[in-house]
Design a protein around this motif. Structure first.
Motif, PDB file in Angstrom:
ATOM      1  N   PRO A   1       0.773  -1.239   0.000  1.00 51.07           N
ATOM      2  CA  PRO A   1       0.000   0.000   0.000  1.00 51.07           C
ATOM      3  C   PRO A   1       0.811   1.301   0.000  1.00 51.07           C
ATOM      4  CG  PRO A   1      -0.225  -1.142   2.106  1.00 51.07           C
ATOM      5  CD  PRO A   1       0.532  -2.049   1.198  1.00 51.07           C
ATOM      6  N   ARG A   2       2.044   1.278   0.434  1.00 59.56           N
ATOM      7  CA  ARG A   2       2.821   2.525   0.496  1.00 59.56           C
ATOM      8  C   ARG A   2       3.788   2.667  -0.678  1.00 59.56           C
ATOM      9  NH1 ARG A   2       2.466   5.175   5.744  1.00 59.56           N
ATOM     10  NH2 ARG A   2       4.571   5.961   5.471  1.00 59.56           N
ATOM     11  N   GLU A   3       3.696   1.774  -1.637  1.00 61.31           N
ATOM     12  CA  GLU A   3       4.502   1.863  -2.857  1.00 61.31           C
ATOM     13  C   GLU A   3       3.566   1.924  -4.053  1.00 61.31           C
ATOM     14  OE1 GLU A   3       8.076  -0.584  -3.302  1.00 61.31           O
ATOM     15  OE2 GLU A   3       7.588  -1.408  -1.327  1.00 61.31           O
ATOM     16  N   THR A   4       3.927   2.779  -5.007  1.00 60.27           N
ATOM     17  CA  THR A   4       3.098   2.908  -6.205  1.00 60.27           C
ATOM     18  C   THR A   4       3.993   3.027  -7.428  1.00 60.27           C
ATOM     19  OG1 THR A   4       1.469   4.125  -4.883  1.00 60.27           O
ATOM     20  CG2 THR A   4       1.205   4.200  -7.267  1.00 60.27           C
ATOM     21  N   LEU A   5       3.669   2.269  -8.439  1.00 56.17           N
ATOM     22  CA  LEU A   5       4.358   2.331  -9.730  1.00 56.17           C
ATOM     23  C   LEU A   5       3.480   3.138 -10.679  1.00 56.17           C
ATOM     24  CD1 LEU A   5       6.720   1.291 -11.534  1.00 56.17           C
ATOM     25  CD2 LEU A   5       5.242  -0.662 -12.089  1.00 56.17           C
ATOM     26  N   TYR A   6       4.103   4.086 -11.369  1.00 53.51           N
ATOM     27  CA  TYR A   6       3.386   4.979 -12.279  1.00 53.51           C
ATOM     28  C   TYR A   6       3.942   4.869 -13.693  1.00 53.51           C
ATOM     29  CZ  TYR A   6       1.666   7.450  -8.121  1.00 53.51           C
ATOM     30  OH  TYR A   6       1.066   7.783  -6.934  1.00 53.51           O
ATOM     31  N   VAL A   7       3.145   5.302 -14.638  1.00 55.71           N
ATOM     32  CA  VAL A   7       3.615   5.510 -16.003  1.00 55.71           C
ATOM     33  C   VAL A   7       3.231   6.910 -16.439  1.00 55.71           C
ATOM     34  CG1 VAL A   7       3.539   3.085 -16.698  1.00 55.71           C
ATOM     35  CG2 VAL A   7       1.531   4.525 -17.068  1.00 55.71           C
ATOM     36  N   ALA A   8       4.016   7.425 -17.369  1.00 61.06           N
ATOM     37  CA  ALA A   8       3.680   8.661 -18.067  1.00 61.06           C
ATOM     38  C   ALA A   8       3.313   8.257 -19.483  1.00 61.06           C
ATOM     39  CB  ALA A   8       4.880   9.604 -18.078  1.00 61.06           C
ATOM     40  N   GLU A   9       2.198   8.783 -19.962  1.00 63.35           N
ATOM     41  CA  GLU A   9       1.722   8.475 -21.308  1.00 63.35           C
ATOM     42  C   GLU A   9       1.655   9.744 -22.144  1.00 63.35           C
ATOM     43  OE1 GLU A   9      -1.461   4.860 -21.391  1.00 63.35           O
ATOM     44  OE2 GLU A   9      -2.217   6.807 -20.779  1.00 63.35           O
ATOM     45  N   ARG A  10       1.965   9.589 -23.394  1.00 61.98           N
ATOM     46  CA  ARG A  10       1.743  10.653 -24.373  1.00 61.98           C
ATOM     47  C   ARG A  10       1.038  10.008 -25.559  1.00 61.98           C
ATOM     48  NH1 ARG A  10       6.337  14.613 -25.619  1.00 61.98           N
ATOM     49  NH2 ARG A  10       5.160  15.939 -24.216  1.00 61.98           N
TER      50      ARG A  10
ATOM     51  N   THR B   1       6.673  11.715   7.623  1.00 64.52           N
ATOM     52  CA  THR B   1       6.629  10.839   6.466  1.00 64.52           C
ATOM     53  C   THR B   1       7.246  11.540   5.279  1.00 64.52           C
ATOM     54  OG1 THR B   1       4.634   9.758   7.293  1.00 64.52           O
ATOM     55  CG2 THR B   1       5.107   9.493   4.949  1.00 64.52           C
ATOM     56  N   SER B   2       8.059  10.812   4.533  1.00 66.63           N
ATOM     57  CA  SER B   2       8.718  11.329   3.341  1.00 66.63           C
ATOM     58  C   SER B   2       8.359  10.456   2.151  1.00 66.63           C
ATOM     59  CB  SER B   2      10.243  11.303   3.511  1.00 66.63           C
ATOM     60  OG  SER B   2      10.640  12.109   4.590  1.00 66.63           O
ATOM     61  N   MET B   3       8.529  11.023   0.969  1.00 64.63           N
ATOM     62  CA  MET B   3       8.364  10.263  -0.266  1.00 64.63           C
ATOM     63  C   MET B   3       9.733   9.989  -0.845  1.00 64.63           C
ATOM     64  SD  MET B   3       6.543  11.322  -3.882  1.00 64.63           S
ATOM     65  CE  MET B   3       4.855  11.186  -3.297  1.00 64.63           C
ATOM     66  N   ILE B   4       9.963   8.753  -1.221  1.00 68.74           N
ATOM     67  CA  ILE B   4      11.170   8.377  -1.937  1.00 68.74           C
ATOM     68  C   ILE B   4      10.749   8.083  -3.369  1.00 68.74           C
ATOM     69  CG2 ILE B   4      13.035   6.688  -2.152  1.00 68.74           C
ATOM     70  CD1 ILE B   4      12.707   6.226   0.913  1.00 68.74           C
ATOM     71  N   ILE B   5      11.436   8.692  -4.315  1.00 64.14           N
ATOM     72  CA  ILE B   5      11.172   8.452  -5.731  1.00 64.14           C
ATOM     73  C   ILE B   5      12.247   7.506  -6.240  1.00 64.14           C
ATOM     74  CG2 ILE B   5      10.885   9.470  -8.015  1.00 64.14           C
ATOM     75  CD1 ILE B   5      10.394  12.169  -6.607  1.00 64.14           C
ATOM     76  N   GLU B   6      11.833   6.475  -6.926  1.00 64.10           N
ATOM     77  CA  GLU B   6      12.747   5.460  -7.439  1.00 64.10           C
ATOM     78  C   GLU B   6      12.508   5.222  -8.924  1.00 64.10           C
ATOM     79  OE1 GLU B   6      15.226   3.323  -6.387  1.00 64.10           O
ATOM     80  OE2 GLU B   6      15.333   4.510  -4.554  1.00 64.10           O
ATOM     81  N   ALA B   7      13.530   4.721  -9.585  1.00 63.15           N
ATOM     82  CA  ALA B   7      13.439   4.190 -10.951  1.00 63.15           C
ATOM     83  C   ALA B   7      12.762   5.159 -11.920  1.00 63.15           C
ATOM     84  CB  ALA B   7      12.741   2.835 -10.949  1.00 63.15           C
TER      85      ALA B   7
ATOM     86  N   VAL C   1       0.747   6.254 -25.493  1.00 63.37           N
ATOM     87  CA  VAL C   1       1.985   5.468 -25.490  1.00 63.37           C
ATOM     88  C   VAL C   1       2.698   5.678 -24.161  1.00 63.37           C
ATOM     89  CG1 VAL C   1       4.242   5.158 -26.592  1.00 63.37           C
ATOM     90  CG2 VAL C   1       2.220   5.685 -27.987  1.00 63.37           C
ATOM     91  N   VAL C   2       3.112   4.593 -23.504  1.00 62.35           N
ATOM     92  CA  VAL C   2       3.885   4.697 -22.263  1.00 62.35           C
ATOM     93  C   VAL C   2       5.279   5.199 -22.625  1.00 62.35           C
ATOM     94  CG1 VAL C   2       4.896   3.433 -20.325  1.00 62.35           C
ATOM     95  CG2 VAL C   2       2.557   2.918 -21.079  1.00 62.35           C
ATOM     96  N   VAL C   3       5.617   6.391 -22.105  1.00 61.05           N
ATOM     97  CA  VAL C   3       6.886   7.034 -22.454  1.00 61.05           C
ATOM     98  C   VAL C   3       7.797   7.253 -21.247  1.00 61.05           C
ATOM     99  CG1 VAL C   3       5.943   8.133 -24.519  1.00 61.05           C
ATOM    100  CG2 VAL C   3       5.851   9.344 -22.319  1.00 61.05           C
ATOM    101  N   GLY C   4       7.300   6.917 -20.065  1.00 54.59           N
ATOM    102  CA  GLY C   4       8.108   7.084 -18.868  1.00 54.59           C
ATOM    103  C   GLY C   4       7.536   6.280 -17.726  1.00 54.59           C
ATOM    104  N   THR C   5       8.340   6.111 -16.690  1.00 49.38           N
ATOM    105  CA  THR C   5       7.915   5.365 -15.514  1.00 49.38           C
ATOM    106  C   THR C   5       8.680   5.841 -14.291  1.00 49.38           C
ATOM    107  OG1 THR C   5       7.526   3.158 -14.604  1.00 49.38           O
ATOM    108  CG2 THR C   5       9.564   3.470 -15.860  1.00 49.38           C
ATOM    109  N   PHE C   6       8.075   5.680 -13.145  1.00 54.97           N
ATOM    110  CA  PHE C   6       8.731   5.951 -11.865  1.00 54.97           C
ATOM    111  C   PHE C   6       7.930   5.256 -10.778  1.00 54.97           C
ATOM    112  CE2 PHE C   6       5.655   9.280 -12.498  1.00 54.97           C
ATOM    113  CZ  PHE C   6       5.072   9.479 -11.254  1.00 54.97           C
TER     114      PHE C   6
END
Length: 155
Positions: free
Chosen positions: A54-63, A85-91, A66-71
């Motif tokens: 629940p505290r991790e989320t995988l995202y995509v960026a679309e244009r 609480t802090s947010m860590i951004i990965e990948a 088309v999936v053009v990015g992820t984090f």
């Protein structure tokens, strides 16, 4: 001609192949990501694990669909900072064909907006020491170099 909009959303299982292709295009990270069909089950298992965390989320960026990015983001609460609480951004990765088009800025901007909305103390990320272009990018967005990172590889 009007620039198309970048949409950011939570990743779905049918995005996994596109995400893996973006990760596999990275020649700096040394993560050995691959589009080899034999490895797909490993990625799918990891995706399904993320979906249950629940505290991790995988995202995509679309244009234009088309999936053009992820984090990925992780929320972590520590006793330091008075239990903040802090947010860590990965990948954070943009497809090589779409770099320099504002996709990375949109992804990071999304994270910052989300962290503000949640009332978090800070947003942090790490970047491979070899990624000097990425370091300049993060600094332009207001991130400051503040710590050294260390890893202990087990596999």
């Amino acid at each position: 001609m009007q620039a198309s909009t970048i949409a950011i959303r939570q990743a779905r299982e049918d995005d996994v192949q596109a995400i893996v292709a973006i990760l596999a295009s990275d020649d700096v990270g040394g993560h050995c990501d691959t589009t080899d069909a034999a490895a797909y089950a490993d990625y799918l298992d990891a995706f399904r694990t993320l979906q249950q965390t629940p505290r991790e989320t995988l995202y995509v960026a679309e244009r234009d669909g088309v999936v053009v990015g992820t984090f990925q983001t992780l929320l972590t609460t520590t006793l330091s900072g008075r239990g903040s609480t802090s947010m860590i951004i990965e990948a954070v990765h943009t497809s090589p064909d779409y770099r320099g088009q504002g996709i990375g800025s949109a992804m990071i901007g999304f994270c910052l907006d989300e962290a503000r909305r949640l009332g978090l103390r800070q947003v942090q990320l790490t970047s491979n020491a070899k990624r000097t272009d990425a370091h300049r990018f993060y600094e332009r967005l207001g991130f400051a170099k503040s710590h050294f990172g260390f890893k202990y590889k087990l596999k």
